[in-house]
Design an enzyme around this catalytic site. Structure first.
Site, short mmCIF file in Angstrom:
data_model
loop_
_atom_site.label_atom_id
_atom_site.label_comp_id
_atom_site.label_asym_id
_atom_site.label_seq_id
_atom_site.Cartn_x
_atom_site.Cartn_y
_atom_site.Cartn_z
N PHE A 132 0.86 -1.18 0.00
CA PHE A 132 0.00 0.00 0.00
C PHE A 132 0.90 1.22 0.00
O PHE A 132 1.69 1.41 0.93
CB PHE A 132 -0.90 -0.02 1.24
CG PHE A 132 -1.90 1.10 1.31
CD1 PHE A 132 -3.08 1.02 0.60
CD2 PHE A 132 -1.66 2.21 2.09
CE1 PHE A 132 -4.03 2.03 0.67
CE2 PHE A 132 -2.59 3.24 2.18
CZ PHE A 132 -3.78 3.15 1.46
N ILE A 166 7.58 1.91 2.49
CA ILE A 166 6.59 0.98 1.97
C ILE A 166 6.88 -0.44 2.47
O ILE A 166 7.87 -1.07 2.10
CB ILE A 166 6.54 1.00 0.44
CG1 ILE A 166 6.30 2.43 -0.06
CG2 ILE A 166 5.46 0.05 -0.08
CD1 ILE A 166 5.06 3.09 0.48
N ILE A 346 11.82 -5.33 34.33
CA ILE A 346 11.66 -6.53 35.16
C ILE A 346 12.79 -7.52 34.91
O ILE A 346 13.29 -8.17 35.83
CB ILE A 346 10.29 -7.17 34.92
CG1 ILE A 346 9.18 -6.29 35.53
CG2 ILE A 346 10.22 -8.59 35.48
CD1 ILE A 346 7.77 -6.73 35.18
N GLU A 372 0.42 4.04 9.83
CA GLU A 372 -1.04 4.02 9.61
C GLU A 372 -1.75 5.06 10.48
O GLU A 372 -2.83 4.82 11.02
CB GLU A 372 -1.60 2.61 9.80
CG GLU A 372 -1.09 1.68 8.72
CD GLU A 372 -1.87 0.38 8.59
OE1 GLU A 372 -3.08 0.38 8.82
OE2 GLU A 372 -1.24 -0.62 8.22
N SER A 375 -0.07 8.74 16.57
CA SER A 375 -0.95 8.90 17.74
C SER A 375 -1.62 10.26 17.73
O SER A 375 -2.78 10.40 18.14
CB SER A 375 -0.14 8.70 19.03
OG SER A 375 0.29 7.36 19.16
#
Length: 388
Positions: A132, A166, A346, A372, A375
């Site tokens: 895409f 891409i 941890i 995509e 945020s």
């Protein structure tokens, strides 16, 4: 968007079909992807035989109807599989996400019958891979500023320009390329063209040396006087921007599931390590500081999973899922970064070395906040939906 009251009574138990998908994806991830995942990350390559295996198992065309070679499954089944595969190898899951969410879904939803027969059947079966192509050097979050041009030459378009970042760039046989045909119309002058590898003037640029998802195939693509037949345009003239935005809305659910999987994989490793590692005469899990970290991780993971599942269910029900998808991607990508960072903590010094996997998951998590739709873009999408 569904309200909380409308969702009361939702069955949170997975169906037998969904449980079977989860088991199959988990089995493939743990038994076939996990061996060699560190080596693939180091070498920045993905084994073609694993991609072929993903096609054989139906992971590359899960939501495509069976008449076009797909599994005919729903979005929920897809995100369940994405989560399990992302727990182990986010490079594999991003290839899967692009082929499913962006390429196959875009062709199924908006392609004509001829395009579906020619391309969708082969993409869904994994015979070929898709890419895409939206992002450019000067067009990332501002997708309206397309500099790639598709000049109308009568019975074909003359394509010129460059696409960046891409996924599947070098291995894809079919690329959905977003390009500007009528600059004066801005976003209403954009088209989406199906471009095949091997068309004269189509070349693959450098491979990106990335922080995370390093085994994923990410390249720049260049188009120099590529003649693309008019029959390869998806939808009516000027539909390209609407096509891209509609496709990305669904794609965000896939990336949210990827982020969820990365976080869940890190949490599971941290929980196991905390029960095995001893300090001050007892397992570090028995220290309250570690217990609190793991409790917070488990709680945020459950919240993210519910957001992802909700977005998937809304899409499957044919309801407006745009805001839900944005919320799922925003939250899941944020907790992916947080959970993986805590998992490294941890593990202590062991978390900083490749052998224990969590450092790779931490590197992989970051991209989920960027591609995509960053945020920040997700927050804009959410805010716009608040007054509807």
């Amino acid at each position: 968007m569904a309200t909380a009251s409308e969702l009361i009574g939702m069955d949170f138990n997975l169906s037998e079909e969904h449980e079977a998908v989860q088991l199959a994806a988990r089995d493939f991830a743990q038994n076939e992807l996990l061996p060699g995942v560190i080596e693939r990350d180091n070498a920045q390559t993905f084994d073609p035989s694993l991609r072929q295996r993903m096609g054989e198992l139906g992971f590359l065309g899960m939501m495509v109807p069976p008449e076009y070679g797909g599994g005919g499954m729903d979005t929920l089944a897809y995100v369940i599989a994405m989560e399990e595969i992302s727990k182990v190898d986010a490079s594999a899951s991003v290839m899967m996400s692009v082929n499913n969410s962006l390429v196959c879904w875009g062709l199924e939803a908006f392609g004509n019958e001829s395009q579906k027969q020619k391309y969708l059947t082969r993409l869904a079966s994994g015979e070929i891979l898709g890419a895409f192509c939206l992002s450019e050097p000067e067009a990332g979050s501002d997708a309206t500023s397309q500099q790639t041009l598709a000049e109308d030459k009568g019975d074909y378009y003359l394509l010129n320009g460059t696409k960046n970042w891409i996924t599947n760039g070098a291995t894809a046989s079919v690329c959905l390329v977003i390009a500007q045909t009528y600059p004066e119309k801005r976003h209403k002058g954009i088209n989406c063209l199906i471009v095949e590898k091997g068309m004269p003037g189509f070349s693959v640029g450098k491979k990106e040396d990335k922080m995370g998802i390093r085994a994923s195939d990410t390249h720049s693509l260049m188009f120099s006087d590529v003649q693309v037949p008019k029959e390869n345009r998806i939808g009516p003239d000027g539909f390209g921007f609407s096509f891209a935005m509609s496709t990305l809305n669904g794609g965000r659910i896939g990336i949210a599931a990827q982020a969820l999987g990365i976080a869940a994989g890190a949490y599971e490793l941290a929980l196991q390590y905390a029960q095995e590692r001893k300090a001050f005469g007892k397992a570090i899990f028995d220290h309250q500081a570690i217990q609190f970290k793991l409790a917070d991780m488990a709680t945020r993971l459950e919240a993210a999973r519910l957001l992802v599942y909700k977005a998937a269910r809304l899409k499957d029900q044919g309801k407006d899922y745009v805001q839900a998808a944005a919320m799922a991607k925003l939250y899941a990508s944020d907790i992916a970064m947080w959970v993986t960072t805590e998992a490294v903590q941890i593990h202590g010094g062991y978390g900083y070395v490749k052998e224990y996997h969590v450092e790779r998951l931490m590197r992989d998590a970051k991209i989920t906040q960027i591609y995509e739709g960053t945020s920040e873009i997700q927050k804009l999408v959410i805010a716009r939906g608040l007054t509807k």
